[in-house]
Design a protein around this motif. Structure first.
Motif, mmCIF file in Angstrom:
data_model
loop_
_atom_site.group_PDB
_atom_site.id
_atom_site.type_symbol
_atom_site.label_atom_id
_atom_site.label_comp_id
_atom_site.label_asym_id
_atom_site.label_seq_id
_atom_site.Cartn_x
_atom_site.Cartn_y
_atom_site.Cartn_z
ATOM 1 N N LEU A 160 0.755 -1.245 -0.013
ATOM 2 C CA LEU A 160 0.059 0.003 -0.072
ATOM 3 C C LEU A 160 0.740 1.414 0.099
ATOM 4 C CD1 LEU A 160 -2.637 -0.927 2.347
ATOM 5 C CD2 LEU A 160 -2.877 -0.822 0.236
ATOM 6 N N HIS A 161 0.570 2.194 -0.867
ATOM 7 C CA HIS A 161 1.099 3.568 -0.889
ATOM 8 C C HIS A 161 0.041 4.465 -0.950
ATOM 9 C CE1 HIS A 161 5.133 2.171 -1.559
ATOM 10 N NE2 HIS A 161 4.742 1.246 -2.474
ATOM 11 N N CYS A 196 4.702 10.171 0.079
ATOM 12 C CA CYS A 196 3.734 9.121 0.205
ATOM 13 C C CYS A 196 3.131 9.075 1.345
ATOM 14 C CB CYS A 196 4.486 7.838 0.074
ATOM 15 S SG CYS A 196 3.594 6.157 0.399
ATOM 16 N N GLU A 198 0.988 6.614 3.197
ATOM 17 C CA GLU A 198 0.897 5.283 3.655
ATOM 18 C C GLU A 198 2.171 4.839 4.243
ATOM 19 O OE1 GLU A 198 -2.449 3.642 3.794
ATOM 20 O OE2 GLU A 198 -1.594 2.469 5.342
ATOM 21 N N CYS A 200 4.643 2.391 4.385
ATOM 22 C CA CYS A 200 4.857 1.562 3.390
ATOM 23 C C CYS A 200 6.189 0.632 3.315
ATOM 24 C CB CYS A 200 4.753 2.059 1.834
ATOM 25 S SG CYS A 200 5.800 3.276 1.553
ATOM 26 N N HIS A 204 9.723 4.424 3.385
ATOM 27 C CA HIS A 204 8.521 5.252 3.198
ATOM 28 C C HIS A 204 8.652 6.850 3.072
ATOM 29 C CE1 HIS A 204 4.349 7.130 4.076
ATOM 30 N NE2 HIS A 204 5.140 7.413 5.295
ATOM 31 N N MET A 207 10.191 8.902 -0.587
ATOM 32 C CA MET A 207 9.389 8.680 -1.987
ATOM 33 C C MET A 207 8.410 9.840 -2.318
ATOM 34 S SD MET A 207 6.960 5.190 -1.339
ATOM 35 C CE MET A 207 6.160 5.482 -3.007
HETATM 36 CU CU LIG Z 1 4.844 4.394 -0.041
#
Ligand SMILES: [Cu+2]
Length: 230
Positions: A160-161, A196, A198, A200, A204, A207
């Motif tokens: 999930l992102h 991002c 979520e 992830c 994380h 990104m």
């Molecule tokens: Cu992500």
């Protein structure tokens, strides 16, 4: 772009975000009014000996303190629903871009073109040019024409992102095996940053999402250059 120690939201760069900011202020004013009233009642009850042990019930005040909160809730719910449906509306997008989340970078595909797509990695700190933002700049920005309705199809390849750009009022989950869609219009040219949203994995935080809104002729030049490179 937020500035250090900023408390409020970023400036709106899309009509939907402007609506959201107005709604936020509207809801916050109601919260302030209620908090002030409750605080006043608490202080009054604690600091005085006002009481009446003979009153057991009062229909009038009970009607008021039942109907008034219900009315206030309606005043919040109606504009909220209005924005909810506004955000769901996608009219005739000029451009569709597929944003796919990976561990840990984004990739973009301009599906209106035959072969226009690229990966977008965070710029390492040592490669930053003066004025670029650490942990926020990407090596390839998502370039879009300004004041055009853009549709973004969001998905993920591994976990999930979430594709989110606060100043555009966009936050869409990127789910493997599922294609979500969202849309926005940029009301001014500029570079809009997101991350991002979520949790992830280990990288994380690394990104970022960079949307660059430019006039249409510049976008056309950019897209033909990208096509030449490919
Ligand atoms: Cu992500």
């Amino acid at each position: 772009m937020a500035h250090p120690s900023q408390l409020g939201f970023q400036d709106a760069a899309s009509p939907v975000m402007e609506e959201l900011l107005h709604f936020h202020d509207h809801a916050l004013m109601i919260v302030f009014l209620i908090s002030t009233l409750v605080l006043y009642i608490i202080v009054a009850m604690v600091s005085t000996k006002l009481s009446n042990k003979y009153i057991l019930d009062s229909q009038e005040i009970e009607v008021i303190w039942t109907v008034l909160p219900a009315f206030i809730l309606i005043l919040i719910a109606l504009p909220s629903l209005r924005i909810l449906y506004l955000m769901d509306e996608i009219n005739d997008p000029h451009l569709t871009i597929k944003a796919v989340g990976h561990q840990w970078y984004w990739s973009y595909e301009y599906t209106d073109y035959e072969d226009l797509g690229f990966d977008s990695y965070m710029m390492p700190t040592q490669d930053l040019a003066p004025g670029q933002f650490r942990l926020l700049e990407a090596d390839h920005r998502m370039v879009i024409p300004v004041e055009s309705p853009i549709r973004v199809l969001v998905s993920a390849e591994d976990v999930l992102h979430s594709w989110a750009v606060p100043s555009l009022g966009v936050k869409m989950d990127a789910v493997p095996g599922r294609l979500n869609q969202t849309a926005f219009i940029t009301s001014r040219p500029g570079v809009f940053y997101g991350q991002c949203s979520e949790i992830c994995g280990a990288n994380h935080s690394f990104m970022p999402i960079v949307v660059e809104a430019v006039p249409l002729e510049y976008f056309e030049k950019w897209s033909s250059l990208m096509l030449e490179d490919a």
